[in-house]
Motif scaffolding. Structure first.
Motif, PDB file in Angstrom:
ATOM      1  N   TYR A   1      -9.517  -0.272  -2.123  1.00 54.07           N
ATOM      2  CA  TYR A   1      -8.577  -0.597  -1.052  1.00 54.07           C
ATOM      3  C   TYR A   1      -8.500   0.562  -0.051  1.00 54.07           C
ATOM      4  O   TYR A   1      -8.493   1.735  -0.442  1.00 54.07           O
ATOM      5  CB  TYR A   1      -7.184  -0.880  -1.612  1.00 54.07           C
TER       6      TYR A   1
ATOM      7  N   ILE B   1      -2.489  -0.138   4.432  1.00 54.74           N
ATOM      8  CA  ILE B   1      -1.210  -0.255   3.727  1.00 54.74           C
ATOM      9  C   ILE B   1      -0.141   0.380   4.606  1.00 54.74           C
ATOM     10  O   ILE B   1      -0.369   1.436   5.203  1.00 54.74           O
ATOM     11  CB  ILE B   1      -1.273   0.459   2.357  1.00 54.74           C
TER      12      ILE B   1
ATOM     13  N   GLU C   1       5.013   2.798   2.783  1.00 58.53           N
ATOM     14  CA  GLU C   1       4.688   2.537   1.390  1.00 58.53           C
ATOM     15  C   GLU C   1       3.758   3.613   0.835  1.00 58.53           C
ATOM     16  O   GLU C   1       3.882   4.020  -0.325  1.00 58.53           O
ATOM     17  CB  GLU C   1       4.054   1.148   1.227  1.00 58.53           C
TER      18      GLU C   1
ATOM     19  N   VAL D   1       3.532  -4.366  -0.591  1.00 57.23           N
ATOM     20  CA  VAL D   1       2.070  -4.450  -0.519  1.00 57.23           C
ATOM     21  C   VAL D   1       1.437  -3.738  -1.710  1.00 57.23           C
ATOM     22  O   VAL D   1       0.536  -4.270  -2.364  1.00 57.23           O
ATOM     23  CB  VAL D   1       1.556  -3.854   0.806  1.00 57.23           C
ATOM     24  N   ILE D   2       1.901  -2.525  -1.997  1.00 56.21           N
ATOM     25  CA  ILE D   2       1.329  -1.754  -3.104  1.00 56.21           C
ATOM     26  C   ILE D   2       1.515  -2.477  -4.429  1.00 56.21           C
ATOM     27  O   ILE D   2       0.605  -2.510  -5.262  1.00 56.21           O
ATOM     28  CB  ILE D   2       1.951  -0.341  -3.142  1.00 56.21           C
TER      29      ILE D   2
ATOM     30  N   HIS E   1      -2.861  -7.942   1.415  1.00 57.81           N
ATOM     31  CA  HIS E   1      -1.986  -8.250   0.278  1.00 57.81           C
ATOM     32  C   HIS E   1      -1.690  -9.744   0.185  1.00 57.81           C
ATOM     33  O   HIS E   1      -1.445 -10.267  -0.904  1.00 57.81           O
ATOM     34  CB  HIS E   1      -0.691  -7.439   0.358  1.00 57.81           C
TER      35      HIS E   1
END
Length: 647
Positions: free
Chosen positions: A327, A332, A336, A344-345, A399
């Motif tokens: 990723y 992101i 985060e 998202v994480i 995501h």
């Protein structure tokens, strides 16, 4: 003493260390004490866990460390005890683990009751001095000790070797911070609502608990305080453990925002009194509490640095996992990445862990299927982006790809993705029908006939209106989350009752971490067990309930196994043990399947078992909620008798 020594010995043994630890206290026999003493002096034992009965008689020049597990009573005692270390002139370390309660305890009659007024006052001054010494994270430790004994440090204000001096040298400009928005004002708000609370009461309020009404200041509503504290804690820039807020209390005392006091009470029928530490907010603290723009400058406690170090290690570990999984962290959200957590994480980690779990179980066929599923969504996104001249991320964020893939992969047998569900989770693009077709093709391609039901069997007849059980299942346990006030299943249930599709809920759960569609369905079925109304016909459109043949099969399973699904699941399993689905389904799956290692099960067997588990969830929910099913073409409803265990 014995417990600590034993724990250390066990830890050394587990790690293969040759270090030896022994206890020493007055309750041991003279022979045992002499043996421990000698072993330590000659070096056979490297660690002695002892009471003060040991330390005063020791003359071992190469003692490298003195650790206090709890504070000594006075500065004089502390100074004597740490003086046992480093008598050979080489560097040595003294570490003390202590909290406010240690010092307050020493002010009780048990320790001071037999002293004269003059001796008692002197001892209390020394206790307070040691408390200040221990709780102060700014002043040089060596200088503070020397000044207590009216000596002038030859090295000046900074020795350069104690923890306070090293922290100042290491952290430079980060010696003090404004903790107002990082939790200090929240601690003051809790203290302001309470009447001379102990640290334990402050902790409870910070957790969001409502304490006894008499612990609050006059006119304060405990429920309102709990609501305010909980919402403000959730609004903090970063999530903090409760220990973080507790560690700010000594700093708030040292800077005059809180006052520290002592209270005592009679200890039962004895002549002694028990004492404990209390806190009260000062006028300075009230001003900082009420003025949300006011800074609260505090020294940074070493314990807070430890918490932050652990948090940073976790953040780096999470980010490294995501990078190793391929990723791009640039995609992101920045906030985060800075926190190492977020919607998202959590989604990306969930998928990564899901794939890794399959690999560990050597289920590579399923891994390949999931790779194909994700590839289909990515390909659709790329084609759509090119067709409409858009950036791929504008068509669908990474995501969201994962959420759709995870939910699609967890669809029960017979269920399909639909356009409305994708729109509900945020997919906004022309060409969406092509994605629906591709996902349905994948579902059809990867589904197995072994999980399919007999098309000739009569289907269950369900009414349009919701079914409301006559009562909750007697073994249903309602456990609300302290933070949300809802049980685990309740959020999914409420959203379903408000009209959301279970697949939409699975892709967009309340905590941001994707869950399986089957889990959402189970949550809704749990609502039945707690006496809540459920539109069964609407739920059946997602996961079909048992048909007549399946219902009869599960009824026979109750007969054959002797398991009554309406009884206590903790005692209704094999030999009165915990109820397990695989034990109940032995008549369907066979003993050979149940005894197989999970890695040895074929994909067909797994598909069949998953189908029967979903069917059994329906069966148990309806049986436990006293629902009497009817079926198409059936002349009568199902009736139940009391099952008896087959011998």
């Amino acid at each position: 003493v014995e417990e600590v020594a034993q724990h250390l010995s066990q830890q050394f043994q587990v790690t293969g260390s040759t270090i030896r630890a022994e206890p020493y206290h007055a309750g041991m026999t003279p022979q045992s004490r002499t043996s421990a003493h000698t072993n330590f002096l000659v070096g056979r034992t490297q660690i002695i866990v002892a009471t003060v009965a040991f330390g005063m008689g020791i003359d071992k020049p190469d003692t490298r460390r003195v650790l206090h597990w709890g504070a000594p009573k006075t500065v004089e005692e502390y100074y004597q005890q740490i003086g046992r270390a480093g008598r050979d002139g080489l560097p040595a370390t003294a570490i003390m683990y202590a909290n406010d309660a240690d010092f307050t305890r020493y002010k009780s009659d048990f320790y001071l009751g037999n002293l004269s007024a003059e001796a008692k006052a002197a001892t209390e001054r020394s206790i307070d001095a040691l408390r200040s010494f221990a709780m102060d994270g700014e002043t040089c430790r060596r200088a503070a000790l020397l000044r207590f004994f009216d000596e002038i440090p030859k090295f000046g204000d900074r020795c350069g070797t104690c923890d306070c001096c090293r922290d100042r040298a290491q952290h430079g400009d980060d010696i003090e911070r404004d903790f107002a928005a990082a939790g200090a004002r929240l601690v003051l708000r809790a203290a302001n609502a309470l009447s001379e609370p102990s640290i334990g009461t402050i902790e409870k309020v910070l957790k969001g608990d409502v304490v006894d009404h008499w612990r609050y200041c006059y006119g304060v509503n405990g429920q309102a305080v709990s609501k305010t504290v909980t919402s403000e804690r959730e609004a903090l820039p970063k999530r903090k453990p409760l220990s973080f807020f507790k560690e700010l209390v000594p700093a708030l005392v040292s800077r005059g925002y809180l006052d520290r006091g002592t209270k005592s009470t009679q200890a039962g029928t004895s002549s002694y009194r028990n004492s404990w530490t209390t806190y009260s907010i000062t006028s300075k603290g009230k001003m900082a509490c009420n003025d949300t723009s006011a800074a609260i400058i505090l020294p940074v406690p070493a314990s807070v640095r430890d918490i932050e170090r652990i948090e940073e290690e976790k953040r780096q570990e999470t980010l490294n996992q995501l990078k190793d999984a391929g990723y791009d962290l640039e995609h992101i959200p920045k906030n985060e990445v800075e926190q190492g957590d977020g919607e998202v994480i959590r989604t990306l980690k969930q998928w990564h862990n899901y794939i890794n779990g399959l690999k560990k179980r050597e289920n590579f066929d399923r891994v390949n299927q999931l790779d194909d599923l994700r590839s289909r969504i990515v390909t659709w996104r790329a084609d759509t982006a090119e067709k409409y001249r858009m950036a791929p991320g504008a068509v669908m964020e990474e995501h969201l790809i994962i959420r759709i893939a995870y939910a699609t992969a967890s669809l029960p047998c017979g269920a399909e993705v639909d356009r409305d569900t994708l729109v509900a989770v945020g997919v906004r693009s022309r060409g969406l029908d092509d994605l629906v077709i591709s996902l349905r093709e994948w579902t059809k391609k990867t589904s197995k006939s072994e999980g399919a039901r007999s098309p000739s069997s009569a289907s269950m007849v369900l009414a349009d209106e919701p079914y409301t059980p006559p009562s909750s299942w007697e073994f249903a346990v309602y456990k609300p989350n302290k933070k949300t006030g809802l049980a685990t299943w309740e959020s999914s249930y409420n959203r379903f009752m408000e009209g959301e599709n279970p697949m939409t809920i699975a892709m967009n759960p309340a905590n941001g971490k994707p869950i399986q569609v089957g889990t959402v369905v189970k949550h809704i079925q749990d609502g039945l067990l707690h006496g809540r109304p459920v539109p069964l016909k609407k739920l059946a459109a997602v996961v079909a309930p048992p048909n007549k043949e399946e219902w009869d099969t599960l009824s026979k399973c109750e007969d054959v196994t002797g398991f009554d699904v309406t009884k206590d699941p903790n005692t209704s399993g094999v030999d009165g043990g915990f109820f397990r689905m695989k034990d109940f389904l032995v008549p369907v799956m066979g003993n050979a399947f149940v005894s197989k290692d999970i890695k040895e099960r074929t994909q067909e067997e797994k598909s069949k078992f998953n189908h029967w588990c979903n069917t059994l969830n329906w069966y148990m929910s309806l049986r436990r909620s006293k629902y009497t099913p009817t079926f198409d073409g059936a002349d009568e409803t199902i009736a139940y008798c009391r099952f008896q265990r087959y011998k």
